[in-house]
Design a protein around this motif. Structure first.
Motif, PDB file in Angstrom:
ATOM      1  N   UNK A  58       0.823  -1.211   0.000  1.00 37.80           N
ATOM      2  CA  UNK A  58       0.000   0.000   0.000  1.00 37.80           C
ATOM      3  C   UNK A  58       0.856   1.261   0.000  1.00 37.80           C
ATOM      4  N   UNK A  59       2.003   1.223   0.666  1.00 34.69           N
ATOM      5  CA  UNK A  59       2.887   2.390   0.657  1.00 34.69           C
ATOM      6  C   UNK A  59       3.484   2.601  -0.729  1.00 34.69           C
ATOM      7  N   UNK A  61       2.043   1.677  -3.478  1.00 37.35           N
ATOM      8  CA  UNK A  61       0.909   2.111  -4.295  1.00 37.35           C
ATOM      9  C   UNK A  61       0.593   3.590  -4.052  1.00 37.35           C
ATOM     10  N   UNK A  62       0.761   4.070  -2.817  1.00 36.92           N
ATOM     11  CA  UNK A  62       0.578   5.498  -2.528  1.00 36.92           C
ATOM     12  C   UNK A  62       1.515   6.335  -3.393  1.00 36.92           C
ATOM     13  N   UNK A  63       2.764   5.903  -3.493  1.00 36.99           N
ATOM     14  CA  UNK A  63       3.725   6.629  -4.330  1.00 36.99           C
ATOM     15  C   UNK A  63       3.323   6.540  -5.803  1.00 36.99           C
ATOM     16  N   UNK A  64       2.944   5.361  -6.256  1.00 35.41           N
ATOM     17  CA  UNK A  64       2.583   5.168  -7.659  1.00 35.41           C
ATOM     18  C   UNK A  64       1.358   6.004  -8.041  1.00 35.41           C
ATOM     19  N   UNK A  65       0.411   6.157  -7.134  1.00 39.56           N
ATOM     20  CA  UNK A  65      -0.812   6.925  -7.410  1.00 39.56           C
ATOM     21  C   UNK A  65      -0.641   8.420  -7.156  1.00 39.56           C
ATOM     22  N   UNK A 114     -13.331   6.153  -2.943  1.00 36.65           N
ATOM     23  CA  UNK A 114     -12.989   4.788  -2.585  1.00 36.65           C
ATOM     24  C   UNK A 114     -11.642   4.826  -1.892  1.00 36.65           C
ATOM     25  N   UNK A 115     -11.036   3.674  -1.696  1.00 32.65           N
ATOM     26  CA  UNK A 115      -9.704   3.620  -1.094  1.00 32.65           C
ATOM     27  C   UNK A 115      -8.743   4.316  -2.061  1.00 32.65           C
ATOM     28  N   UNK A 116      -8.052   5.331  -1.586  1.00 36.18           N
ATOM     29  CA  UNK A 116      -7.320   6.253  -2.458  1.00 36.18           C
ATOM     30  C   UNK A 116      -6.231   5.589  -3.290  1.00 36.18           C
ATOM     31  N   UNK A 117      -5.583   4.563  -2.766  1.00 41.71           N
ATOM     32  CA  UNK A 117      -4.473   3.990  -3.530  1.00 41.71           C
ATOM     33  C   UNK A 117      -4.899   2.860  -4.463  1.00 41.71           C
ATOM     34  N   UNK A 118      -6.193   2.604  -4.566  1.00 43.20           N
ATOM     35  CA  UNK A 118      -6.689   1.608  -5.517  1.00 43.20           C
ATOM     36  C   UNK A 118      -6.700   2.219  -6.921  1.00 43.20           C
ATOM     37  N   UNK A 119      -6.218   1.487  -7.887  1.00 40.30           N
ATOM     38  CA  UNK A 119      -6.086   2.006  -9.252  1.00 40.30           C
ATOM     39  C   UNK A 119      -7.393   2.519  -9.842  1.00 40.30           C
ATOM     40  N   UNK A 120      -8.510   1.889  -9.507  1.00 45.04           N
ATOM     41  CA  UNK A 120      -9.780   2.264 -10.114  1.00 45.04           C
ATOM     42  C   UNK A 120     -10.478   3.419  -9.400  1.00 45.04           C
ATOM     43  N   UNK A 121      -9.932   3.908  -8.302  1.00 47.65           N
ATOM     44  CA  UNK A 121     -10.570   4.968  -7.534  1.00 47.65           C
ATOM     45  C   UNK A 121     -10.352   6.324  -8.193  1.00 47.65           C
ATOM     46  N   UNK A 122     -11.456   7.034  -8.398  1.00 50.46           N
ATOM     47  CA  UNK A 122     -11.386   8.402  -8.925  1.00 50.46           C
ATOM     48  C   UNK A 122     -11.018   9.354  -7.797  1.00 50.46           C
ATOM     49  N   UNK A 123     -10.148  10.288  -8.115  1.00 46.34           N
ATOM     50  CA  UNK A 123      -9.733  11.312  -7.155  1.00 46.34           C
ATOM     51  C   UNK A 123      -9.955  12.662  -7.814  1.00 46.34           C
ATOM     52  N   UNK A 124     -10.715  13.511  -7.136  1.00 49.37           N
ATOM     53  CA  UNK A 124     -11.043  14.830  -7.668  1.00 49.37           C
ATOM     54  C   UNK A 124     -10.712  15.914  -6.649  1.00 49.37           C
TER      55      UNK A 124
END
Length: 176
Positions: A58-59, A61-65, A114-124
């Motif tokens: 998850x850490x 993935x946080x960097x990747x996202x 959704x869970x922020x570091x999930x690839x499919x989660x939209x962040x606005x």
């Protein structure tokens, strides 16, 4: 709805009149000194808390996202990742920190749907996301025995507010 309207809605809610961040009690001393700081800052300064809710994946993935420079806050005190972190033993003494909704006035706050570091989660950005936020299920009394309402609530409980850099100590109101 404006950001100011959203803050006012949270403050007057009978359900959740604040925001939340889950952590382990072992991190309270550091949080009391510095407030909540981003993972990016902790890495740059060469320190890491004793106990984290995330795992190595998850850490990474946080960097990747690109959410490493943010601190994640919850809209409710029932985030499913807290449950998983406790169940997996990553948070032996989990607590929710109570965060003032006034944190939302700082620039560049985002909402993850959704869970922020999930690839499919939209962040606005917060101002854009407010039109899509299910405030009724979070901040008012609804018929939680209705399966449709339960599904909406489960979706809302996964959402995260992303605060850039950190949360100052003066906006951490206590813990539950």
């Amino acid at each position: 709805m404006t950001v100011d309207d959203f803050i006012a809605l949270i403050k007057k809610s009978g359900q959740h009149d604040c925001l939340y961040h889950f952590t382990d009690e072992s991190n309270f001393e550091q949080i009391d000194k510095l407030g909540l700081v981003s993972k990016e800052r902790m890495r740059k300064e060469g320190w890491w808390p004793n106990t984290t809710g995330g795992n190595e994946w998850s850490h990474d993935q946080d960097r990747a996202r690109g959410i490493d420079p943010f601190v994640s806050l919850c809209l409710t005190s029932n985030h499913p990742m807290k449950y998983l972190a406790q169940k997996d033993g990553r948070l032996p003494n989990p607590r929710y920190l109570v965060i003032s909704p006034d944190i939302l006035i700082i620039p560049d706050v985002h909402i993850a749907f959704g869970v922020a570091n999930a690839n499919e989660t939209s962040i606005l950005p917060l101002s854009d996301a407010l039109a899509h936020l299910d405030v009724e299920v979070i901040y008012t009394r609804t018929n939680w025995s209705d399966p449709d309402v339960q599904a909406r609530l489960r979706a809302a409980e996964k959402m995260e507010l992303l605060v850039p850099n950190g949360v100052p100590r003066n906006l951490i109101l206590g813990y539950r």
